[in-house]
Scaffold this motif. Structure first.
Motif, PDB file in Angstrom:
ATOM      1  N   SER A 109       0.817  -1.204   0.000  1.00  0.00           N
ATOM      2  CA  SER A 109       0.000   0.000   0.000  1.00  0.00           C
ATOM      3  C   SER A 109       0.856   1.262   0.000  1.00  0.00           C
ATOM      4  O   SER A 109       2.070   1.227   0.235  1.00  0.00           O
ATOM      5  N   HIS A 124      -6.293  -0.018   0.371  1.00  0.00           N
ATOM      6  CA  HIS A 124      -6.406   0.977  -0.686  1.00  0.00           C
ATOM      7  C   HIS A 124      -7.333   0.481  -1.781  1.00  0.00           C
ATOM      8  O   HIS A 124      -7.429  -0.712  -2.042  1.00  0.00           O
ATOM      9  N   TYR A 136      -6.835   6.387   2.275  1.00  0.00           N
ATOM     10  CA  TYR A 136      -5.686   5.727   2.869  1.00  0.00           C
ATOM     11  C   TYR A 136      -6.124   5.048   4.165  1.00  0.00           C
ATOM     12  O   TYR A 136      -7.113   5.450   4.777  1.00  0.00           O
TER      13      TYR A 136
END
Length: 815
Positions: A37, A163, A200
């Motif tokens: 991520s 994500h 996020y």
């Protein structure tokens, strides 16, 4: 702290107060990174393009133990550290198959040495992914004024998030409650929605949340604790004095281990027994120990416990059947289902550790299941090889006891890669089983009491025939939703002379066994007085007197109606009950009958009145208790209006009509009382199906009535019944003529579902069956009637008595 809306998040992507960024890494079955991520890029300094496809152990190398905290950390819970690296390495390279967590010092490619908190969750199910790793910067907790948690926070719960650029995010989000069992479906949906909004992942701090595994801040790893303890034992064996700091260290280790187990037991106690539902409690007990304490948990219970019956008697033996009621594990889905399916019942031989546990009532510890023991256990599973599932695993069998009786046991297994069960685990398992046994027994007793209550209620409510003379009947009973399974509502129907039917609905005020017992007494009294053919008002008067004698603490409402299908008439009296609804067959109109309400049964000294209501064939009478129409905070008139409207709704059958009423009124919410509903479709009896004669006091009238009855039966197409009906009519008419006084004797035949014959006279003495001797001249007549009739009976009337019998109609031949 704002937990879920994302408000207060700075536009530059830094963490909001109370949150820090969370790195998300997914590792496949070959140990290669499949997802890296943006949070991982920021934390470890490696771009996604460089990370995906590389071995995870290369990207997250453990660099050894962290130095001791210098005292500058503001949060003491995260200060001390003794090395958690090996578990992270074991998780990354596939040596651990259960959730783990910890704190490690990593050497990142571009960020240098990092102090991180990490969680590793094995992924199950289809797909190439094997492991989900979550990581956060521990320095942000120490030194970040805006990102750090408040001092009162005791746990860090990883708010799972992915994500949107991860192809498997949607699938993993659906399985979020499976990966984090302590997280509800609602919480998972909130977190996923938050991630989609913010773009996020985040890490949330909570004082209440619990996750399957939590980093043991400041507690050395078990392996290191064991090594230190072995060094101390070696020093003791050699006679060398134990250093003072070593003694303190051992005490600290023992204290930490005890604290860890007490904390685990406390958490388990909070997760089991949330309801008294036996099935739900069984699942809670099994899930509470997986994966933190064990990797596999199988729960077995005795048959009486599963059935919710009384307390099981006697010590278990080799013939006792044990039902497998739950199985939780961290293996691949379906791996255990075919070999040890839930729901199977089986005995256990005497040489097994399971038999030892169930008979001794004590935990049985098997550090490792050898091939020999695995073969011995597998021998009882016909045509199923369980050895690959159990051999090499550590096993702990704990009894589920209550009041020193073994209700069942749990089989706990750990993966071969996991540390073996030890003596402290045995103590922990015994305490766990004791708490689980108590919770299960509470659920069992509740289920048993509920079953007893249902049996009591069913025994008190009559099983009404769907067809009576000239009417069809349907009933419904619903127990109170909040106040138990037993109440004082009842309904009934009683067969009366003259093809009439008594219809009753009543409600004893209050709930519970006392009200149900009172209801049983009143219902029996109503049946007894109805058999005396008392008018409705007089019956309620006598019932009120009886209630006064039974006690002053109970009141009841009652609605009593007599339907005469030949006269096409209802006679009704009301004792404080809600009025019935009459649905007219002609135009479908439904109305509440306007009746004198009267006082409830038990008030005393209040008169009751009867009202006669003419009815037509096809009209429907609806009688119910107030639990169906009364809702807290709402005027009862609203419920009565809804009852009228729903009763008028067309239906294909009587059962459908009852279901429509229940469905309409029972979904309004707020109902807490019992519900009794009785619906009668008043079909009537056509005049051509009734034949009547008046008989004088001449004994020769018996012969004339025999001929008249035979002729009538031929007219109705019932010639096959003529001989029997003629003989029985002769016996009844002869007795009536002999014992009557001044009024003529009346004879009536009614063709309905049966052939009914009634003879009425003005003598009040009821005939009885006698044991007539060979030389007796009398006493055989009623025995002949009793032998040949389908059913017979007698009842007193206002002017004398009625004696009747029924014959079964011959079956019609199908064309």
């Amino acid at each position: 702290m704002d937990r879920g809306t994302g408000r207060g998040v700075p536009p530059d992507g830094t963490a909001a107060p109370g949150r820090i960024p969370l790195a998300v890494v997914v590792v496949d079955r070959q140990g290669l990174v499949t997802h890296w991520s943006r949070g991982a890029r920021r934390l470890f300094g490696t771009a996604r393009e460089e990370a995906v496809g590389r071995p995870a152990v290369d990207l997250l190398p453990v660099s050894g133990a962290l130095p001791e905290d210098d005292g500058s950390a503001p949060y003491e819970a995260y200060a001390a550290y003794d090395g958690f690296g090996p578990d992270l390495e074991s998780s990354l390279d596939g040596r651990l198959f259960y959730p783990a967590a910890g704190r490690a010092r990593l050497t990142a490619a571009r960020s240098g040495r990092l102090d991180v908190l990490w969680w590793a969750y094995p992924l199950v199910g289809p797909g190439p992914e094997r492991l989900l790793v979550l990581a956060a910067d521990a320095d942000a907790l120490r030194h970040g004024d805006d990102a750090g948690p408040p001092a009162a926070v005791e746990r860090i719960a990883p708010g799972f998030a992915l994500h949107t650029d991860f192809p498997g995010a949607e699938d993993l989000a659906r399985r979020l409650p499976e990966i984090l069992p302590s997280m509800s479906v609602g919480d998972s949906a909130r977190i996923v929605a938050q991630v989609l909004e913010l773009g996020y992942p985040v890490l949330e701090f909570s004082q209440n949340d619990r996750v399957p595994v939590t980093p043991d801040w400041g507690v050395p790893r078990r392996a290191e604790r064991k090594a230190r303890q072995e060094r101390a034992a070696a020093a003791a064996r050699s006679g060398e004095p134990l250093p003072e700091d070593a003694e303190d260290e051992v005490q600290d280790l023992e204290y930490a281990a005890v604290r860890e187990r007490l904390e685990f037991l406390n958490e388990v106690s909070g997760r089991i027994g949330t309801s008294l539902d036996l099935s739900r409690t069984i699942v809670e007990v099994s899930r509470a120990v997986v994966p933190r304490f064990t990797d596999v948990a199988g729960t077995y219970l005795r048959e009486q416990v599963v059935a919710g019956e009384g307390f099981p008697d006697g010590v278990p033996d080799t013939t006792t059947l044990w039902h497998r009621v739950a199985l939780e594990h961290t293996d691949e889905p379906g791996r255990w289902d075919d070999v040890v399916p839930v729901g199977e019942a089986m005995p256990f031989p005497a040489h097994t550790p399971f038999f030892q546990c169930m008979t001794s009532g004590e935990p049985v510890l098997v550090p490792r299941i050898s091939e020999q023991m695995g073969h011995m256990i597998a021998a009882q599973f016909e045509k199923r090889d369980i050895r690959p599932l159990i051999t090499g695993r550590s096993m702990l069998v704990v009894p589920l006891k209550a009041r020193n009786v073994v209700l069942g046991f749990m089989i706990l297994l750990r993966h071969p890669e996991r540390v073996e069960f030890n003596d402290m685990d045995r103590v922990t398992g015994a305490e766990l089983a004791a708490r689980a046994g108590l919770v299960l027994d509470n659920a069992r007793m509740y289920t048993y009491q509920e079953s007893v209550a249902e049996t009591l209620q069913d025994s008190m409510l009559p099983h009404i025939a769907p067809r009576m003379a000239g009417c069809d009947i349907a009933t419904r009973y619903l127990p109170g939703t909040l106040l138990g399974r037993v109440g004082g509502d009842w309904f009934d129907s009683v067969k009366l002379p003259g093809s009439r039917t008594a219809l009753v609905v009543g409600d004893v005020m209050g709930h519970g066994l006392n009200s149900a017992a009172m209801m049983g007494q009143l219902r029996t009294a109503v049946q007894t007085m109805a058999a005396l053919d008392l008018p409705p008002a007089q019956l309620l008067r006598n019932l009120d007197d009886l209630a006064q004698r039974l006690g002053e603490h109970y009141l009841a409402t009652c609605l009593y109606a007599i339907y005469d299908p030949i006269a096409g008439e209802l006679e009704i009296a009301n004792a404080g009950h809600i009025p019935p609804v009459l649905v007219r067959a002609g135009d479908g109109r439904s109305d509440l009958l306007d009746l004198p309400t009267g006082a409830p049964i038990g008030v005393g000294g209040v008169p009751f009145e009867s009202v006669r209501v003419p009815v037509e064939p096809g009209d429907r009478l609806v009688m119910c208790t107030d639990g169906l129409v009364e809702v807290r905070g709402e005027d009862i008139g609203v419920g009565l209006a809804a009852l009228c409207e729903s009763a008028a709704h067309p239906a294909a059958s009587m059962d459908d009509a009852c279901d429509t009423i229940i469905r309409t009124l029972n979904t309004r919410g707020g109902r807490k009382d019992d519900v009794a509903l009785l619906m009668a479709r008043l079909n009537g009896i056509e005049p051509e199906d009734v034949a009547e004669w008046r008989i004088g006091h001449d004994p020769r009238e018996a012969g004339r009535m025999r001929a008249a009855v035979r002729e009538q039966l031929h007219t109705w197409g019932l010639a096959s019944l003529a001989d029997t009906a003629e003989l029985l009519v002769s016996e009844l008419v002869t007795n009536a003529v002999r014992h009557s006084h001044s009024r003529p004797v009346e004879l009536r035949l009614v063709r309905g579902d049966t052939l009914l014959c009634e003879v009425e006279d003005d003598d009040h003495t009821l005939p009885t069956l006698l044991s007539a001797g060979p030389l007796d001249d009398a006493g055989r007549g009623m025995r002949v009637v009793s032998t040949l009739a389908r059913e017979w009976g007698t009842s007193r009337t206002g002017s004398g008595k009625t004696v009747w019998y029924e014959l079964t109609l011959p079956r019609r031949r199908s064309r």
